[in-house]
Design a protein around this motif. Sequence first.
Motif, PDB file in Angstrom:
ATOM      1  N   GLU A 509       8.516  86.284  37.185  1.00 49.09           N
ATOM      2  CA  GLU A 509       7.110  85.535  36.923  1.00 49.09           C
ATOM      3  C   GLU A 509       6.933  84.368  37.338  1.00 49.09           C
ATOM      4  OE1 GLU A 509       4.521  87.339  36.651  1.00 49.09           O
ATOM      5  OE2 GLU A 509       5.580  89.338  36.390  1.00 49.09           O
ATOM      6  N   LEU A 510       8.043  83.507  37.396  1.00 51.64           N
ATOM      7  CA  LEU A 510       8.004  82.205  37.965  1.00 51.64           C
ATOM      8  C   LEU A 510       8.585  81.745  39.170  1.00 51.64           C
ATOM      9  CD1 LEU A 510       7.658  80.141  34.636  1.00 51.64           C
ATOM     10  CD2 LEU A 510       5.908  80.277  36.428  1.00 51.64           C
ATOM     11  N   LEU A 511      10.217  81.756  39.020  1.00 58.78           N
ATOM     12  CA  LEU A 511      11.054  81.292  39.764  1.00 58.78           C
ATOM     13  C   LEU A 511      10.635  82.111  41.194  1.00 58.78           C
ATOM     14  CD1 LEU A 511      14.050  80.685  37.987  1.00 58.78           C
ATOM     15  CD2 LEU A 511      12.201  79.380  38.497  1.00 58.78           C
ATOM     16  N   ASP A 512      10.603  83.563  41.383  1.00 59.04           N
ATOM     17  CA  ASP A 512      10.465  84.202  42.499  1.00 59.04           C
ATOM     18  C   ASP A 512       9.113  83.867  43.219  1.00 59.04           C
ATOM     19  OD1 ASP A 512      12.864  85.449  42.152  1.00 59.04           O
ATOM     20  OD2 ASP A 512      12.047  87.487  41.475  1.00 59.04           O
ATOM     21  N   TYR A 519      19.133  78.023  42.133  1.00 54.39           N
ATOM     22  CA  TYR A 519      19.042  77.393  40.865  1.00 54.39           C
ATOM     23  C   TYR A 519      20.028  77.814  39.893  1.00 54.39           C
ATOM     24  CZ  TYR A 519      17.122  81.602  38.897  1.00 54.39           C
ATOM     25  OH  TYR A 519      17.019  82.962  38.486  1.00 54.39           O
ATOM     26  N   GLU A 520      20.117  77.350  38.663  1.00 51.90           N
ATOM     27  CA  GLU A 520      20.967  77.688  37.666  1.00 51.90           C
ATOM     28  C   GLU A 520      20.152  77.298  36.294  1.00 51.90           C
ATOM     29  OE1 GLU A 520      25.779  77.627  36.154  1.00 51.90           O
ATOM     30  OE2 GLU A 520      24.867  75.789  37.020  1.00 51.90           O
ATOM     31  N   TRP A 521      20.280  78.468  35.612  1.00 58.48           N
ATOM     32  CA  TRP A 521      19.626  78.545  34.064  1.00 58.48           C
ATOM     33  C   TRP A 521      20.643  79.064  33.271  1.00 58.48           C
ATOM     34  CZ3 TRP A 521      13.964  77.790  33.489  1.00 58.48           C
ATOM     35  CH2 TRP A 521      13.351  77.242  32.494  1.00 58.48           C
ATOM     36  N   LYS A 522      21.493  77.962  32.477  1.00 58.69           N
ATOM     37  CA  LYS A 522      22.588  78.633  31.883  1.00 58.69           C
ATOM     38  C   LYS A 522      21.924  79.368  30.346  1.00 58.69           C
ATOM     39  CE  LYS A 522      25.890  75.208  33.171  1.00 58.69           C
ATOM     40  NZ  LYS A 522      26.730  75.953  33.660  1.00 58.69           N
ATOM     41  N   THR A 523      22.867  80.449  30.124  1.00 51.86           N
ATOM     42  CA  THR A 523      22.738  81.062  29.067  1.00 51.86           C
ATOM     43  C   THR A 523      23.139  80.548  27.391  1.00 51.86           C
ATOM     44  OG1 THR A 523      22.725  83.212  30.072  1.00 51.86           O
ATOM     45  CG2 THR A 523      22.767  83.405  27.773  1.00 51.86           C
ATOM     46  N   SER A 524      22.259  80.400  26.440  1.00 51.57           N
ATOM     47  CA  SER A 524      22.556  79.529  25.298  1.00 51.57           C
ATOM     48  C   SER A 524      23.712  80.628  24.586  1.00 51.57           C
ATOM     49  CB  SER A 524      21.573  79.112  24.426  1.00 51.57           C
ATOM     50  OG  SER A 524      21.039  80.394  23.787  1.00 51.57           O
TER      51      SER A 524
END
Length: 657
Positions: A509-512, A519-524
């Motif tokens: 809904e945002l990046l695409d 990009y990278e968005w790590k998992t907590s």
Amino acid sequence: MKIVRSLVILLCITAGFAQNGTQSKGKSLTYPKVSVFPITDTTLDREYELYIKLPEDYATDTDTTYPVLYYTDADWHVEMVSPATEYMLKGVILVGISWQRNIAPEMFEKVGPHYSRIRDFSLKPAEKPEIQKKYQMGQAPKHLAFIKKQVIPFIDQHYRTDTRSRTYLGYSMGGEFGAYALMTQPDTFDNYILGSPSIKNEIPELTRLNAAYLAQNPVKTHGVHANVFVTYGTQETEVTGPIDAFVKLLNDRRDNYLSVQKEVIEGDHTTAAPQTILQSVAWLGRILDYESGRNAPSYIFDVSLLNRPFISTSPAKRNDGLGVGVLGPDGGDPKAIHQLAQEIASGKHGVYDSFLVYQKDKLLFESYYNRGRLDLAHPQASATKVYTAFALGRAIQLGYLDMEDLHKPIASFLPELTPEKFVSGTELVTLHQALTMRSGIRIPEEQYDAMRENPGNIQGQQQVQAIFEQSAPITEASQSFNYGMDPILVMQVIEAVVPGGAANFIKTELLDKLGISNYEWKTSPSGLPYAPYRSSFRSRDMLKWGQLAANQGQWEGEQLIPKAYLEKAMDRQFLTGDDDIFGGGPSVSKQGYGYYWWTADLKVGDNTYYCQSAQGGGGQYVINIKELDLIIVVTGTDNTNKTLQLIADFVLPGFAR
């Protein structure tokens, strides 16, 4: 590995023939794909040859410029360098520099065709007069002048070269010559490969040259932008100490822009040569990949330093949806911004990785320094908080939440919690309070670290349960601005209300929709995306976040974020004080905060401009100045940066005219 082993065997055979001068009977072979061009040192009337090999796609890929690898002792090394690069370093122009061809016949007979290398590569005259008379040693300065003033310009004039990416490779005395170039005129090349340099007796001279260079070029203002690869063989015991001393000499400069790697190769001075060529070519391949962004590592500090900055006042149009223009004709003061770029490159303002200027839907200026790369996602640190706020706004736009929900307790969205175990006051903490860093949650850092060390206890909504149980009681006094863990609570709400979970929602809904794929968005540890930090985006894609904000939440005709939500998010909801403004200076005042957006006033002459910015530790910025329709993106690794002040000094005056 099979290719590498085969190359080692092949190079050992060719090295043996080349170094020993062994020849078999039969027809001579013109080396495949290598062209030979004569060139004369016009100052000294010395004739040489250049062995030039072009990349396979050179003739067809006419828009590409190529790095150049220069190597000396071409008569010997062409048979090692060419096959090694054929497999491991394809997109590079090879330029081998031969020995002098028109040497005196008696020298050819007494010494051999390689006579000139003894003269050209040596740092200083021989101590014994009879040796000096015979070899005329110590002419490295003259040979370097020939390469710098005639060879390199010839190659740049006749071939499509990347003038920001030149490498030197020298072995034995060629390594000694490379050490001389590095110590006296380091900007000749960007990368230096010094294989088993013959510097057994040259450390005093190299030390003198080093001191002389630093006296004229202090590290603080004239850092040496170079990557250096030094080797020697395990059996070269006589040079081990001197080469280690040379490496120490370089490291003792404490130059952030000088990267030195030493490798010890199995073998003696002759047998170590093939493996040196292979390892150095592999090393160079990694550097060139990092510079272009190809196969770049995800961790920014694994990236080699750019030797020269990339600075463009007319950025290229790429397939990323961003419009481009020309700095000056389309806006801005080229002279002032170029001056700032040069000062950034010199290290005057700290450690920056990129600096981009975008106005009225056009990228007007683009620059990269140090570890910045066009196609490398850069860690965003706390700028991630703003991207998390965008995700919440997207959930509101799609109807999973509404604006009234911003003032409802966070616990009301999380049905798996056990409120009776909460600390007093946590049950009333709202989204609005978490978005403005005023939840009142207070947990000592060591206690929070203990939570993260036991991820099994904080999976999903249990993370919020643990926070609400272990916080100090919420009071009116505690609900003041505190740069803490509040974004975690916001991400938990997103996870709870959107279909498919937060990670998938952010992507689809945002990046695409923004066309962001690198990009990278790590998992907590909770299993959710990190909310306060640990995302990475390319500098050009950071501009898209700024565009989305500047366009009041619209992207390509679609309303992705509610306008009312963005106005609230980017509003100066309260002042945080001017005592410690990140990136600030005398022209920066009235620091405030919205929904993870920082705000400030930037003074330029008699005018003041309202600035809204996503900010991250180390110097990450997405800066929006609505009045000028201006977006500025900066990345770096320096918490002492003065970015907002620099924007006021160098950038805004050119757009405010």
